[in-house]
Design an enzyme around this catalytic site. Structure first.
Site, PDB file in Angstrom:
ATOM      1  N   GLU A  75       0.827  -1.216   0.000  1.00 50.66           N
ATOM      2  CA  GLU A  75       0.000   0.000   0.000  1.00 50.66           C
ATOM      3  C   GLU A  75       0.864   1.271   0.000  1.00 50.66           C
ATOM      4  OE1 GLU A  75      -2.709  -0.822  -0.798  1.00 50.66           O
ATOM      5  OE2 GLU A  75      -3.836  -2.141   0.539  1.00 50.66           O
ATOM      6  N   HIS A  94      -2.792   2.889   8.400  1.00 54.40           N
ATOM      7  CA  HIS A  94      -3.941   2.231   7.756  1.00 54.40           C
ATOM      8  C   HIS A  94      -4.287   0.984   8.566  1.00 54.40           C
ATOM      9  CE1 HIS A  94      -6.428   0.117   4.947  1.00 54.40           C
ATOM     10  NE2 HIS A  94      -5.495  -0.761   4.631  1.00 54.40           N
ATOM     11  N   HIS A  96      -7.457  -2.285   9.279  1.00 55.86           N
ATOM     12  CA  HIS A  96      -8.705  -2.949   8.886  1.00 55.86           C
ATOM     13  C   HIS A  96      -9.544  -3.032  10.163  1.00 55.86           C
ATOM     14  CE1 HIS A  96      -6.921  -5.204   5.152  1.00 55.86           C
ATOM     15  NE2 HIS A  96      -6.646  -3.916   5.152  1.00 55.86           N
ATOM     16  N   TYR A 121     -14.693  14.824  19.332  1.00 60.42           N
ATOM     17  CA  TYR A 121     -13.289  14.421  19.178  1.00 60.42           C
ATOM     18  C   TYR A 121     -12.944  14.002  17.752  1.00 60.42           C
ATOM     19  CZ  TYR A 121     -14.188  14.823  24.035  1.00 60.42           C
ATOM     20  OH  TYR A 121     -14.594  15.326  25.224  1.00 60.42           O
ATOM     21  N   HIS A 161     -13.028  -1.934   3.239  1.00 57.47           N
ATOM     22  CA  HIS A 161     -11.598  -2.226   3.394  1.00 57.47           C
ATOM     23  C   HIS A 161     -11.064  -1.664   4.733  1.00 57.47           C
ATOM     24  CE1 HIS A 161      -7.336  -1.906   1.389  1.00 57.47           C
ATOM     25  NE2 HIS A 161      -7.281  -2.299   2.640  1.00 57.47           N
TER      26      HIS A 161
HETATM   27 ZN   LIG Z   1      -5.637  -2.667   3.768  1.00 53.81          ZN
END
Ligand SMILES: [Zn+2]
Length: 216
Positions: A75, A94, A96, A121, A161
């Site tokens: 990524e 990143h 999941h 927040y 995702h």
């Molecule tokens: Zn991912």
């Protein structure tokens, strides 16, 4: 300990904390941070956030050349897109994370303002979060979609995702992505219950008081 050694330790400690609390699982998730010489430290591909090794992080120099450590996450284009469009970005994370992914699948979610205004927040730490469409994992088009936002968003949600958040440093990015997940959890818990949302004037007050980037 050198500044870079401390940063390597911090990346692995924060990643393990996210993993241990179930914010990402298996070998999912990736994290990167700017080094003081303008380079980058990046989690290697196929590694678990629960077991990152400080000495094995992928190291890039200021020209973007891979100089040591494991092969970086696939990524990488997503991370580069944030660094290239947001000069203030010092780290990108990143995950999941379950509730954010669940919320991205709900009908009627506002793609320009992914999180409902439930608590102050998320507004303070994330600004307005953009929901991007689904992309195949590793598809460079993800990076293009982030570039298309021209640096105006610090947080995006990849549909079906997971979230991606940039922060001024690795702690700020991790705190902000935790806030994204916590707010998505509240959204799922209150879904269909007609919760009281923050009102426009309250949101505006938060945006003004805390100098939030609140791209319309
Ligand atoms: Zn991912």
């Amino acid at each position: 300990m050198t500044e870079e050694a401390r940063l390597r330790e911090l990346i692995c400690t924060l990643a393990k904390s996210l993993f241990d609390r179930g914010l990402t699982h298996g070998s999912t998730g990736n994290i990167s941070a700017r080094t003081s010489d303008g380079g980058l430290l990046v989690s290697p591909t196929g590694t678990s956030f629960g077991r990152l090794d400080p000495s094995r992080l992928s190291r890039f120099d200021a020209e973007g050349r891979h100089v040591s450590g494991g092969k970086p996450t696939k990524e990488m284009p997503l991370h580069s897109a944030f660094y290239d469009t947001r000069s203030q970005a010092g780290a990108v994370v990143h995950l999941h994370s379950c509730h954010a992914v669940a919320w991205s699948m709900m009908p009627d979610v506002d793609e320009d303002d992914f999180l409902p205004p439930l608590t102050p927040y998320a507004i303070m730490q994330l600004g307005r979060v953009k929901l991007l469409p689904f992309f195949r994992p590793g598809d460079p088009a993800m990076g293009d979609a982030v570039r298309g936002l021209a640096g105006k968003r610090s947080a995006v949600m990849l549909a079906n995702h997971g979230p991606v958040v940039a922060g001024k440093d690795v702690e700020a990015a991790c705190n902000a992505i935790e806030e994204l997940e916590a707010t998505a959890r509240l959204a799922m818990l209150t879904c269909g219950c007609r919760p009281h949302l923050l009102k426009g004037a309250q949101i505006q007050d938060i945006v003004t008081t805390f100098n939030v980037e609140w791209e319309a």
